[in-house]
Design a protein around this motif. Structure first.
Motif, PDB file in Angstrom:
ATOM      1  N   LYS A   1      -5.969  -1.214   6.594  1.00 14.70           N
ATOM      2  CA  LYS A   1      -5.886  -2.233   5.547  1.00 14.70           C
ATOM      3  C   LYS A   1      -5.016  -3.397   6.025  1.00 14.70           C
ATOM      4  O   LYS A   1      -5.334  -4.569   5.826  1.00 14.70           O
ATOM      5  CB  LYS A   1      -5.291  -1.644   4.269  1.00 14.70           C
ATOM      6  N   ARG A   6       0.804  -1.223   0.000  1.00 14.49           N
ATOM      7  CA  ARG A   6       0.000   0.000   0.000  1.00 14.49           C
ATOM      8  C   ARG A   6       0.840   1.277   0.000  1.00 14.49           C
ATOM      9  O   ARG A   6       0.340   2.347  -0.317  1.00 14.49           O
ATOM     10  CB  ARG A   6      -0.908   0.039   1.240  1.00 14.49           C
ATOM     11  N   ASP A  35     -11.362   3.600   5.525  1.00 12.40           N
ATOM     12  CA  ASP A  35     -10.886   2.679   4.494  1.00 12.40           C
ATOM     13  C   ASP A  35      -9.524   3.064   3.916  1.00 12.40           C
ATOM     14  O   ASP A  35      -8.762   2.211   3.463  1.00 12.40           O
ATOM     15  CB  ASP A  35     -11.906   2.599   3.348  1.00 12.40           C
TER      16      ASP A  35
END
Ligand code: 13P
Length: 296
Positions: free
Chosen positions: A274, A248, A268
């Protein structure tokens, strides 16, 4: 349904033929991942923190206090039955502090001690912990540690010694060495179920498998059949966590980020959320393999 006694948890697992995962956390993200995984699968769970790989200086100075508060709050808010372990502590002082701070299971790393010394240290731990109503997981034998940095020699648990160890120490559970390996990042360990069966014939306390990451899936049912009631898992969760963060963040440009969203928003876009969700998926998968899903 927050904190329950270790005895209750292990007895239920024994009666119904499943094992409970102890999923070792290292921060709030990972702790929440474990609890959410347990709640979403309706499973009992053991939460807690490992003390063998963390800085002992940090642990002794303030870490233990932080972890205790975090775990206590998590257990109180949990919707499923929880036990709360202080795992692989290195000294009797840490054990005693952990007991006073509210952990309801403690486990001392005694893998380096010879048999008689292990008995005397563990007996002292049991005496102190039981006075507070805290359970003790003892350890007999030594697991090899993967990765080459630490001692990689194994000492398998001897069934006769196991009987004597449990009788003389009064431990509530026993960590066994049957070929399981600590901290494996690749491949699976070769485990000796025959040895476990012999230990089971000699000893009736619940058994614990450390090195859950490298424990072969196909051996889980037999392990449970021969008395394993708790699997300890860590490495596979940390791998998932850091893998997600690497993925990410690799393309990110610091000047173009919505920094409030990406770090700590718990929405989110939060990279750590995550990563938490990746850990949660790993834990849910293991909960199903251990048969504890739906048992809360
Ligand atoms: P793994 O990290 O190999 O899953 O083992 C964790 C463990 O045994 C903690 O006690």
């Amino acid at each position: 349904m927050p904190l329950i006694t270790f005895k209750e948890m292990m007895e239920d697992a024994g009666r119904k033929g499943y094992a409970v995962g102890y999923f070792e956390s290292w921060n709030l993200n990972s702790l929440e991942a474990v609890l959410e995984a347990a709640e979403e699968t309706n499973s009992p769970v053991i939460i807690g923190f490992g003390c063998s790989v963390v800085s002992q200086e940090w642990l002794d100075r303030r870490g233990l206090d932080y972890l205790a508060v975090l775990g206590r709050a998590a257990a109180r808010k949990s919707l499923v039955p929880v036990c709360y372990i202080l795992n692989e502590i290195q000294t009797l002082e840490q054990m005693e502090r952990g007991v006073r701070l509210g952990f309801n299971v403690v486990m001392m790393d005694t893998s380096g001690l010879e048999f008689k010394k292990n008995i005397s240290v563990t007996r002292r731990a049991v005496r102190t912990a039981h006075a507070y109503g805290t359970a003790v997981e003892g350890e007999l034998g030594k697991l090899p540690t993967a990765g080459g940095k630490e001692d990689s020699s194994a000492e398998l648990t001897d069934p006769g010694q196991a009987e004597e160890f449990v009788r003389r120490t009064g431990v509530d559970a026993l960590s066994v060495s049957i070929g399981n390996v600590h901290l494996l990042t690749e491949g699976k360990a070769q485990v000796d179920i025959e040895r476990l069966k012999k230990i089971h014939e000699a000893v009736k306390v619940p058994f614990v498998i450390h090195g859950g990451t490298g424990f072969p899936d196909e051996a889980i049912p037999d392990a449970i059949r021969f008395g394993v009631r708790k699997f300890n898992v860590g490495t596979v969760m940390k791998k998932a966590y850091i893998d997600e963060i690497i993925k990410r963040t690799s393309g990110m440009e610091i000047d173009k980020l919505d920094i409030q969203a990406v770090v700590g928003s718990r929405k989110d876009e939060d990279v750590f959320t995550k990563a938490k969700n990746r850990v949660k998926d790993v834990v849910k998968g293991l909960i199903k393999k251990y048969g504890s899903a739906g048992q809360a």
